[in-house]
Motif scaffolding. Structure first.
Motif, PDB file in Angstrom:
ATOM      1  N   LEU A  20       0.819  -1.206   0.000  1.00 57.63           N
ATOM      2  CA  LEU A  20       0.000   0.000   0.000  1.00 57.63           C
ATOM      3  C   LEU A  20       0.858   1.262   0.000  1.00 57.63           C
ATOM      4  O   LEU A  20       0.630   2.182  -0.792  1.00 57.63           O
ATOM      5  N   VAL A  21       1.850   1.327   0.882  1.00 59.12           N
ATOM      6  CA  VAL A  21       2.625   2.575   1.002  1.00 59.12           C
ATOM      7  C   VAL A  21       3.473   2.829  -0.238  1.00 59.12           C
ATOM      8  O   VAL A  21       3.838   3.982  -0.512  1.00 59.12           O
ATOM      9  N   THR A  22       3.799   1.782  -1.003  1.00 61.22           N
ATOM     10  CA  THR A  22       4.566   2.009  -2.233  1.00 61.22           C
ATOM     11  C   THR A  22       3.750   2.753  -3.279  1.00 61.22           C
ATOM     12  O   THR A  22       4.322   3.312  -4.231  1.00 61.22           O
ATOM     13  N   ARG A  38      13.809  12.714   9.708  1.00 61.79           N
ATOM     14  CA  ARG A  38      13.658  11.884  10.897  1.00 61.79           C
ATOM     15  C   ARG A  38      12.230  11.394  11.060  1.00 61.79           C
ATOM     16  O   ARG A  38      11.995  10.404  11.735  1.00 61.79           O
ATOM     17  N   ASN A  39      11.277  12.116  10.509  1.00 64.51           N
ATOM     18  CA  ASN A  39       9.874  11.765  10.699  1.00 64.51           C
ATOM     19  C   ASN A  39       9.151  11.787   9.367  1.00 64.51           C
ATOM     20  O   ASN A  39       9.501  12.541   8.455  1.00 64.51           O
ATOM     21  N   VAL A  40       8.138  10.962   9.268  1.00 61.99           N
ATOM     22  CA  VAL A  40       7.321  10.888   8.069  1.00 61.99           C
ATOM     23  C   VAL A  40       5.859  10.886   8.493  1.00 61.99           C
ATOM     24  O   VAL A  40       5.510  10.347   9.556  1.00 61.99           O
ATOM     25  N   HIS A  55       7.843   4.641   7.448  1.00 63.71           N
ATOM     26  CA  HIS A  55       9.222   4.862   7.884  1.00 63.71           C
ATOM     27  C   HIS A  55      10.184   4.018   7.049  1.00 63.71           C
ATOM     28  O   HIS A  55      11.229   4.509   6.588  1.00 63.71           O
ATOM     29  N   ALA A  56       9.856   2.736   6.874  1.00 62.64           N
ATOM     30  CA  ALA A  56      10.718   1.842   6.102  1.00 62.64           C
ATOM     31  C   ALA A  56      10.800   2.272   4.641  1.00 62.64           C
ATOM     32  O   ALA A  56      11.868   2.200   4.021  1.00 62.64           O
ATOM     33  N   ASP A  58      12.118  -4.713  16.206  1.00 63.11           N
ATOM     34  CA  ASP A  58      11.455  -5.707  15.362  1.00 63.11           C
ATOM     35  C   ASP A  58      10.457  -5.134  14.363  1.00 63.11           C
ATOM     36  O   ASP A  58      10.365  -5.588  13.231  1.00 63.11           O
ATOM     37  N   GLY A  59       9.671  -4.116  14.744  1.00 60.66           N
ATOM     38  CA  GLY A  59       8.683  -3.567  13.822  1.00 60.66           C
ATOM     39  C   GLY A  59       9.321  -2.980  12.587  1.00 60.66           C
ATOM     40  O   GLY A  59       8.921  -3.282  11.449  1.00 60.66           O
ATOM     41  N   ILE A  60      10.340  -2.138  12.763  1.00 64.09           N
ATOM     42  CA  ILE A  60      11.032  -1.537  11.631  1.00 64.09           C
ATOM     43  C   ILE A  60      11.791  -2.591  10.831  1.00 64.09           C
ATOM     44  O   ILE A  60      11.767  -2.593   9.593  1.00 64.09           O
ATOM     45  N   GLN A  61      12.453  -3.504  11.517  1.00 67.87           N
ATOM     46  CA  GLN A  61      13.204  -4.557  10.830  1.00 67.87           C
ATOM     47  C   GLN A  61      12.272  -5.367   9.929  1.00 67.87           C
ATOM     48  O   GLN A  61      12.592  -5.628   8.768  1.00 67.87           O
ATOM     49  N   ALA A  62      11.147  -5.751  10.458  1.00 63.29           N
ATOM     50  CA  ALA A  62      10.204  -6.547   9.675  1.00 63.29           C
ATOM     51  C   ALA A  62       9.655  -5.760   8.492  1.00 63.29           C
ATOM     52  O   ALA A  62       9.444  -6.307   7.404  1.00 63.29           O
ATOM     53  N   ALA A  63       9.417  -4.467   8.685  1.00 66.07           N
ATOM     54  CA  ALA A  63       8.896  -3.640   7.602  1.00 66.07           C
ATOM     55  C   ALA A  63       9.906  -3.514   6.467  1.00 66.07           C
ATOM     56  O   ALA A  63       9.542  -3.545   5.281  1.00 66.07           O
ATOM     57  N   VAL A  64      11.197  -3.353   6.800  1.00 60.39           N
ATOM     58  CA  VAL A  64      12.231  -3.259   5.764  1.00 60.39           C
ATOM     59  C   VAL A  64      12.372  -4.596   5.046  1.00 60.39           C
ATOM     60  O   VAL A  64      12.523  -4.648   3.819  1.00 60.39           O
ATOM     61  N   GLU A  65      12.316  -5.702   5.783  1.00 61.55           N
ATOM     62  CA  GLU A  65      12.387  -7.022   5.151  1.00 61.55           C
ATOM     63  C   GLU A  65      11.211  -7.232   4.211  1.00 61.55           C
ATOM     64  O   GLU A  65      11.371  -7.789   3.114  1.00 61.55           O
ATOM     65  N   ALA A  66      10.040  -6.780   4.616  1.00 64.96           N
ATOM     66  CA  ALA A  66       8.877  -6.876   3.736  1.00 64.96           C
ATOM     67  C   ALA A  66       9.052  -6.005   2.500  1.00 64.96           C
ATOM     68  O   ALA A  66       8.718  -6.404   1.377  1.00 64.96           O
ATOM     69  N   LYS A  67       9.585  -4.815   2.693  1.00 66.36           N
ATOM     70  CA  LYS A  67       9.846  -3.898   1.572  1.00 66.36           C
ATOM     71  C   LYS A  67      10.768  -4.535   0.536  1.00 66.36           C
ATOM     72  O   LYS A  67      10.582  -4.340  -0.681  1.00 66.36           O
ATOM     73  N   GLU A  68      11.752  -5.318   1.000  1.00 67.10           N
ATOM     74  CA  GLU A  68      12.715  -5.938   0.102  1.00 67.10           C
ATOM     75  C   GLU A  68      12.283  -7.326  -0.358  1.00 67.10           C
ATOM     76  O   GLU A  68      13.028  -8.013  -1.054  1.00 67.10           O
TER      77      GLU A  68
END
Length: 793
Positions: free
Chosen positions: A240-242, A257-259, A295-296, A331-341
């Motif tokens: 969705l965010v893409t 720093r913020n979105v 953020h990711a 974990d939240g950010i890590q998982a979001a970046v992994e999903a993004k990739e």
């Protein structure tokens, strides 16, 4: 000299005086021939007898003897002669100072000699470095010296098992990275038997590249995690965010720093999720997850903030441009970046314990360090670690030619100018070292150079395992090395090649030495100085210059507008130009960035310091439980009948052990839960600023107040849980450890990123506040949803 005395009189940072060492250093030179005639055994005896006396009334004479013994011992074992300046460095370290010595002046050898000197005073020394490679290299290189003096030593690295670590720590001088030693501290904090510990009590720390360890790494949490089930990130939110567009659906602040979503973006997201209202209590978790995905997507960039290697996300250290080993986002950010990739989610877990490198160093009774750029952070070293900085003059004056910065209006123009400059220098046969800000820039520049037929050695996060070998060759004739930021810190660049001798050396010297080229300024002038310092080693010729684009991050994030000289007349200029006005603007932007970083350091230090204090209080109690019968005595008093029945069935020793295990289990369990509570509290605490008038307290004061209340609740819960578990034991049942408490979970270690005002999750959520307050007038239903998401309701 007069100015230095005035600064010392005013107690300015970076002005610690080494003048009282002049006499013993001079006397050591006069005694050099006498010490050359000594046998190895006599040399060792001289070192062993003088080192302990350096703190006594005859310290001057003892320092002379120690310096003379050290100089001759190093000559015999390492094949080099210590300069007077290096002896000043050694004595400064033994005084507990941070010593600034220029690149190539032999700081590492000074640290090894000082470590051996402390060991001869019956002290246990840890030499902290920035990575495993340097720890192993430095121990191997200096082992003959410590062997000559009868000082035991070893090193530790990530691959070493517990027994190997235990034997290493039993020696007098241990080399290891700050993170590896920190992880051993964390594991030792959770042992259930004293015999399982690997670390002795901390005594002396000598920190190599102390600014990197205590400034760049100091606030990065070192985490010990245990297995736990987690909730998978909803990859539909990534998709969705893409579809959202920056500027129309999403906006970011100037500092990146913020979105946050715009009103149009909110409408699009709500429609895509089935027409829901994100600002209701029911959908508050979805709103938080959306901001994590934003953020990711918009604040973290591949090949800048992280790389993808072997189907895994690896974070990049922003100060060095290399992979930050074992580092991950929450974990939240890590998982979001992994999903993004499009990658499989990595293991999630619960935090069992954590500390910071800064907290680790505070455990030592004596701390000293060395670096080439200490004065720039002397104020921080004094403020946070009570360390003073002393400057040692170089053995030979620096003759490096630091050229004025050259400016371009755009990054594309700057790249063309840099390529042209490299070709110009390369044609003259000089080696060139280029420092770039990130992986993408290094590879883009390398591709452009190869297009002109230049053979380029590239060093970045993708091949950082080759760092030392690549950097060691950077001084060869005609060599072009493109590296992300700080190239091979800790590895000398010798003109002519690895040996730094022979015809190749003479050729490079005659041609003008190494040319260092900075591909833009860093937010910290200290890191620029580190890059410059790769040239001009020990009086070698060399030069440096920086190429700056006026759309670089340091200017767009921290500048106050484009330089006046960058006007329409030269907006179309295809090449860079010298521009004093632009230089002033860049310098000011760096000062703003450095002030911002200092405030970041203060803020995060305050949060971590409170947590460290709380942990220290619990660890004092845990130590008593681990080493005495405290738990059994307490439970015998509270449950006399149960205690008597268990003793009758299993014996006093077995009951004491069971009581100890129960108490330790619930202490560790509740501390892990406390860390989760405090993390949630910190993630949302700065929203309290919106309601400061209601409490009269700053966010930091409110955090301290709430965290202390949580700690009091923790101790009450541990008492209750321990009592309940003890009372539930069946006298007729087994009392083995596995039957009394659950087995420890599988654990692993990593470094979590930290940020100015909390975790990355908080950054992702902080934009939510502006959306909520902007849409609902400040205190509508969205405000309540935000408070619920962040644990403030």
């Amino acid at each position: 000299m007069i100015r230095d005395r005035v600064r010392r009189g005013l107690q300015r940072p970076g002005t610690a005086d080494l003048g009282h060492h002049r006499r013993p250093v001079r006397a050591a030179g006069e005694a050099e021939e006498r010490f050359r005639r000594l046998t190895d055994a006599e040399l060792a005896d001289a070192a062993r007898s003088s080192a302990p006396a350096m703190t006594g009334r005859r310290s001057g004479e003892a320092r002379t003897e120690f310096c003379a013994a050290a100089r001759e011992s190093v000559r015999r074992t390492c094949g080099v002669r210590l300069f007077d300046e290096q002896l000043y460095g050694v004595l400064g370290l033994l005084d507990g100072l941070v010593v600034q010595m220029a690149t190539g002046e032999g700081k590492t050898l000074c640290g090894a000699v000082a470590a051996a000197g402390f060991a001869l005073q019956d002290r246990h020394v840890h030499v902290l470095s920035v990575n495993d490679y340097l720890a192993r290299r430095d121990r191997t290189w200096t082992a003959p010296l410590t062997d000559l003096w009868g000082v035991s030593g070893d090193w530790i690295e990530q691959s070493h098992p517990a027994e190997r670590r235990r034997s290493a720590y039993a020696t007098s001088v241990v080399f290891g990275s700050a993170t590896e030693i920190g992880f051993d501290v964390l594991r030792d904090r959770l042992v259930r038997d004293v015999a399982d510990r690997v670390l002795p009590r901390p005594d002396v720390a000598i920190i190599d590249e102390v600014d990197s360890v205590l400034i760049d790494q100091a606030r990065v949490p070192l985490v010990l995690a245990g297995s736990a089930t987690g909730t998978a990130f909803d990859r539909a939110l990534t998709d969705l965010v893409t579809t959202l567009r920056l500027g129309t659906d999403v906006r970011t602040d100037a500092e990146q720093r913020n979105v946050e979503l715009t009103d149009r973006g909110v409408n699009r997201v709500e429609a895509a999720l089935g027409g829901i209202d994100l600002y209701t209590e029911e959908h508050a978790p979805t709103l938080a997850a959306v901001h994590v995905a934003l953020h990711a997507e918009f604040l973290l960039s591949r090949d800048v903030d992280y790389i993808v290697r072997d189907r895994a996300v690896e974070l990049v250290d922003p100060t060095r441009g290399r992979v930050a080993m074992r580092q991950r986002w929450p974990d939240g950010i890590q998982a979001a970046v992994e999903a993004k990739e499009g990658l499989a989610a990595s293991a999630t877990g619960e935090v069992l314990d954590q500390t910071t490198v800064g907290g680790l160093v505070e455990r030592y009774g004596t701390v000293a360090g060395m670096t080439g750029t200490a004065v720039a952070v002397a104020e921080e070293l004094r403020e946070f670690h009570a360390l003073e900085v002393a400057v040692v003059a170089p053995h030979r004056p620096c003759v490096r030619d630091d050229l004025p910065d050259r400016f371009s209006d755009t990054g594309a123009q700057r790249r063309d100018a840099v390529v042209a400059r490299i070709l110009q220098v390369h044609e003259g046969g000089r080696p060139v070292l280029v420092g770039t800000p990130d992986v993408a820039a290094s590879e883009d520049l390398a591709a452009a150079l190869r297009g002109h037929g230049v053979d380029v050695a590239v060093l970045n996060a993708r091949n950082d395992g080759d760092e030392a070998a690549v950097v060691a060759r950077a001084g060869e004739p005609g060599r072009v090395t493109v590296s992300t930021q700080m190239a091979g810190r800790g590895t000398d660049i010798r003109l002519g090649g690895v040996d730094g001798t022979g015809p190749a050396h003479e050729q490079v010297v005659a041609d003008g030495g190494l040319h260092v080229l900075g591909y833009g300024r860093h937010t910290s002038s200290r890191l620029d100085d580190q890059l410059r310092g790769r040239a001009g080693r020990q009086g070698d010729p060399g030069s440096s210059e920086f190429f700056v684009a006026l759309d670089d991050d340091v200017l767009t994030r921290f500048g106050d507008g484009r330089p006046r000289a960058a006007d329409a007349e030269r907006a179309s200029a295809p090449v860079s130009a010298h521009d004093p006005q632009a230089g002033l603007v860049v310098d000011r932007a760096q000062r703003v960035a450095q002030a911002d970083e200092l405030q970041v350091h203060r803020t995060t230090w305050n949060y971590h310091h409170l947590l460290d204090q709380q942990r220290d209080r619990l660890l004092e109690h845990r130590e008593q439980v681990l080493t005495t019968a405290l738990a059994a005595d307490d439970l015998a008093e509270r449950y006399p009948g149960q205690h008597a029945a268990l003793v009758a069935a299993h014996g006093a020793d077995a009951v004491t052990r069971a009581a100890r295990l129960i108490r330790l289990h619930h202490l560790d369990r509740r501390w892990s839960e406390h860390l989760a509570v405090v993390a949630e509290l910190r993630e949302g605490i700065h929203l309290r600023g919106l309601s400061r008038g209601m409490t009269g307290l700053s966010p930091l004061d409110e955090f301290h107040q709430d965290a202390m209340h949580a700690l009091r609740t923790l101790t009450t819960d541990v008492d209750r849980d321990t009592g309940d578990a003890f009372a539930a034991l069946d006298p007729d049942g087994p009392l083995e450890p596995d039957a009394v408490v659950p087995e420890p979970s599988t654990t692993w270690t990593y470094l979590a990123t930290d940020t100015p005002y909390g975790s990355d999750a908080e950054r992702a959520l902080s934009g939510l506040v502006r959306v909520v307050t902007g849409r609902d007038g400040g205190r509508g239903p969205g405000w309540s949803a935000a408070r619920i998401v962040l644990g403030l309701a």
